[in-house]
Design an enzyme around this catalytic site. Sequence first.
Site, PDB file in Angstrom:
ATOM      1  N   ARG A 188       0.825  -1.209   0.000  1.00 47.73           N
ATOM      2  CA  ARG A 188       0.000   0.000   0.000  1.00 47.73           C
ATOM      3  C   ARG A 188       0.857   1.256   0.000  1.00 47.73           C
ATOM      4  O   ARG A 188       2.026   1.232   0.384  1.00 47.73           O
ATOM      5  CB  ARG A 188      -0.945   0.041   1.194  1.00 47.73           C
ATOM      6  CG  ARG A 188      -0.250   0.066   2.551  1.00 47.73           C
ATOM      7  CD  ARG A 188      -0.181   1.445   3.198  1.00 47.73           C
ATOM      8  NE  ARG A 188       0.609   1.437   4.420  1.00 47.73           N
ATOM      9  CZ  ARG A 188       1.885   1.758   4.457  1.00 47.73           C
ATOM     10  NH1 ARG A 188       2.547   2.091   3.362  1.00 47.73           N
ATOM     11  NH2 ARG A 188       2.561   1.732   5.600  1.00 47.73           N
ATOM     12  N   SER A 245       4.765  -1.267   2.896  1.00 53.91           N
ATOM     13  CA  SER A 245       4.081  -2.326   3.628  1.00 53.91           C
ATOM     14  C   SER A 245       4.277  -3.741   3.090  1.00 53.91           C
ATOM     15  O   SER A 245       3.341  -4.537   3.027  1.00 53.91           O
ATOM     16  CB  SER A 245       2.583  -1.984   3.660  1.00 53.91           C
ATOM     17  OG  SER A 245       1.937  -2.781   4.574  1.00 53.91           O
ATOM     18  N   SER A 246       5.538  -4.038   2.742  1.00 51.56           N
ATOM     19  CA  SER A 246       5.833  -5.413   2.319  1.00 51.56           C
ATOM     20  C   SER A 246       5.630  -6.375   3.491  1.00 51.56           C
ATOM     21  O   SER A 246       5.167  -7.504   3.325  1.00 51.56           O
ATOM     22  CB  SER A 246       7.256  -5.522   1.779  1.00 51.56           C
ATOM     23  OG  SER A 246       8.196  -5.333   2.811  1.00 51.56           O
ATOM     24  N   ASN A 255      14.385  -1.431   8.039  1.00 50.73           N
ATOM     25  CA  ASN A 255      13.528  -2.495   8.595  1.00 50.73           C
ATOM     26  C   ASN A 255      13.066  -2.067   9.989  1.00 50.73           C
ATOM     27  O   ASN A 255      13.863  -1.922  10.906  1.00 50.73           O
ATOM     28  CB  ASN A 255      14.310  -3.814   8.668  1.00 50.73           C
ATOM     29  CG  ASN A 255      13.426  -4.947   9.161  1.00 50.73           C
ATOM     30  OD1 ASN A 255      12.486  -4.745   9.924  1.00 50.73           O
ATOM     31  ND2 ASN A 255      13.719  -6.149   8.723  1.00 50.73           N
ATOM     32  N   ASP A 282      -1.988   5.996  13.037  1.00 44.76           N
ATOM     33  CA  ASP A 282      -2.915   4.854  13.190  1.00 44.76           C
ATOM     34  C   ASP A 282      -2.792   4.233  14.582  1.00 44.76           C
ATOM     35  O   ASP A 282      -3.783   3.904  15.223  1.00 44.76           O
ATOM     36  CB  ASP A 282      -2.752   3.809  12.061  1.00 44.76           C
ATOM     37  CG  ASP A 282      -1.366   3.184  11.964  1.00 44.76           C
ATOM     38  OD1 ASP A 282      -0.404   3.725  12.576  1.00 44.76           O
ATOM     39  OD2 ASP A 282      -1.217   2.151  11.284  1.00 44.76           O
ATOM     40  N   GLY A 296       8.512   1.359   3.332  1.00 39.17           N
ATOM     41  CA  GLY A 296       7.298   2.111   3.658  1.00 39.17           C
ATOM     42  C   GLY A 296       6.107   1.797   2.778  1.00 39.17           C
ATOM     43  O   GLY A 296       5.098   2.501   2.812  1.00 39.17           O
ATOM     44  N   ASP A 342      -1.944  -0.915   7.620  1.00 43.17           N
ATOM     45  CA  ASP A 342      -1.423  -1.729   6.516  1.00 43.17           C
ATOM     46  C   ASP A 342      -2.287  -2.965   6.272  1.00 43.17           C
ATOM     47  O   ASP A 342      -2.615  -3.309   5.133  1.00 43.17           O
ATOM     48  CB  ASP A 342       0.016  -2.172   6.826  1.00 43.17           C
ATOM     49  CG  ASP A 342       0.916  -0.989   7.141  1.00 43.17           C
ATOM     50  OD1 ASP A 342       0.484   0.150   6.931  1.00 43.17           O
ATOM     51  OD2 ASP A 342       2.040  -1.225   7.607  1.00 43.17           O
TER      52      ASP A 342
END
Length: 469
Positions: free
Chosen positions: A55, A160-161, A248, A64, A158, A205
């Site tokens: 995303r 969202s893997s 990371n 969030d 960033g 995410d």
Amino acid sequence: MDSNGKGDCSQDVPTILSVEQVTEHQLRDRVTQVQNVYQAKFGVQPDFFVRVPGRVNLIGEHIDYCGYAVCPMALKQHILLAVGTSEDPVLNLVNVDGKYPDFNTAIETLKIDVSGPPQWHQYFMCGVMGVLENMIGLPEKLVGLNVVVSGDIPPSSGLSSSSALVCSAALCTAHAYKTKFSKRELAALSAKCERYIGTEGGGMDQAIAFLGNKGCAKLIEFNPLRDTSMKLPENAVFVISHSLAEMNKAATADFNCRVVECRLACQIIAKKSGLQWEKLTRLADLQKQLGFKLKEMAETVQRLLHEEPYSKTEICDILETTDDELEKFTLSENTKNIQQFKLYQRALHVYQEANRVHQFFEAGETGASLETLGALMNSSHASLKDLYECSHPGLDKLVSIGENLRYGARLTGAGWGGCSVALTSPENAKEFVETLKREFYADHPLSKGKDVDKLVFVTEPQEGAFILV
Ligand code: ADP
Ligand code: NG1
Ligand code: MG
């Protein structure tokens, strides 16, 4: 399960499509690739495939986990799994990318050891554990899972893997064990179980991974989890560009330090306002209790907190508590030894950023100009750089390039590296991308040998997670 996903009676479960229905060439090729690797590794064909997107967050960064709404959209880049079951209760993981070593473990005794550096298979285990913990009536004997993983979301950037991987694991486990969870339940359980890796993130995410829709960005709200399609000007074009620095989030304490600073700010304001601080951890809950508007919350931060960093001793004095209690109520494993916390700056960012999200959403609803949306994105970046201190020199450079060709730009995701997102128009998109290529990538030592079209690209909102059979 987190209250986010509870009470969701809708039958809005992830879509199951047949492989023949896939018309997109790139996805077909990826499916063929994982299918072939699966056949070569396990000697049979997989039973099904799972696709979960990454995303990009348009605005609403680092809020969030404070309980505030965000504006992400799902990407074309995704994690794809080929999955089959076996009699042997073992989780067998194979990755098409050789940099992620094969892994196997007994499925009944999954355990994540976070004392060492985070490993890719641990994210997968998070998702499997999340489903096993939330299944009603586990079968006496669990079947094993054989999985081939393929991903094209730039990792630690960033986009969202990590959550795409966790969510793919949750969805594949639920489907393999013939358990139906709604998209909201999967989003909530995935958000909760990704925390087993050590990061104390929010639910953005995982929510967009399951709730994304083709053609629209979403306003994602929490407690309870809700998604609303956003109206954006038809001529809005979003360009993602990579700073060539990876970060990371589970490998350092930076991310959790920000989460904890927000918690501490919340608790100190609560204490100074005569509220029970031990029960409050999120700045949004504090706002609810005080009954203030976001602007008033920003003023409250400026009135009750000081700009100089707080020492742990000062925090304990204000809260009238001990180090041990503070550890119990507020700190995390990797933040318990931090001695200095910036509370004023972090809380001010959160309340002002939450307000920008409302303004961004409203601007879309009322047909405001691209200039208005772009200005909000620029303010968001400035705040992330100066107040939240999670930018990176590469990101600051990226958001400064091609000013006359775009309306606004900001870092996206947690930051400290990773990607920026910019808002431009169809007329300027091509020239803007070319300008970024020329001014950022052409002479950058880390771009040598890389496909620049994968580092800077136009993106459009895609569908959330689905299963292929
Ligand atoms: P992001 O911002 O992309 O979510 P994180 O730091 O949260 O970055 O997580 C990145 C980690 O996710 C990687 O270090 C790796 O362990 C895992 N990961 C991401 N993509 C893949 C992939 N294709 N295969 C295996 N693991 C992956
Ligand atoms: P990335 O950067 O994609 O790992 C993280 C958090 C989000 C959110 C953003 C910052 C997780 C899984 N993800 O995303 O919840 O807090 O940073 O807005 O913790
Ligand atoms: Mg992540």
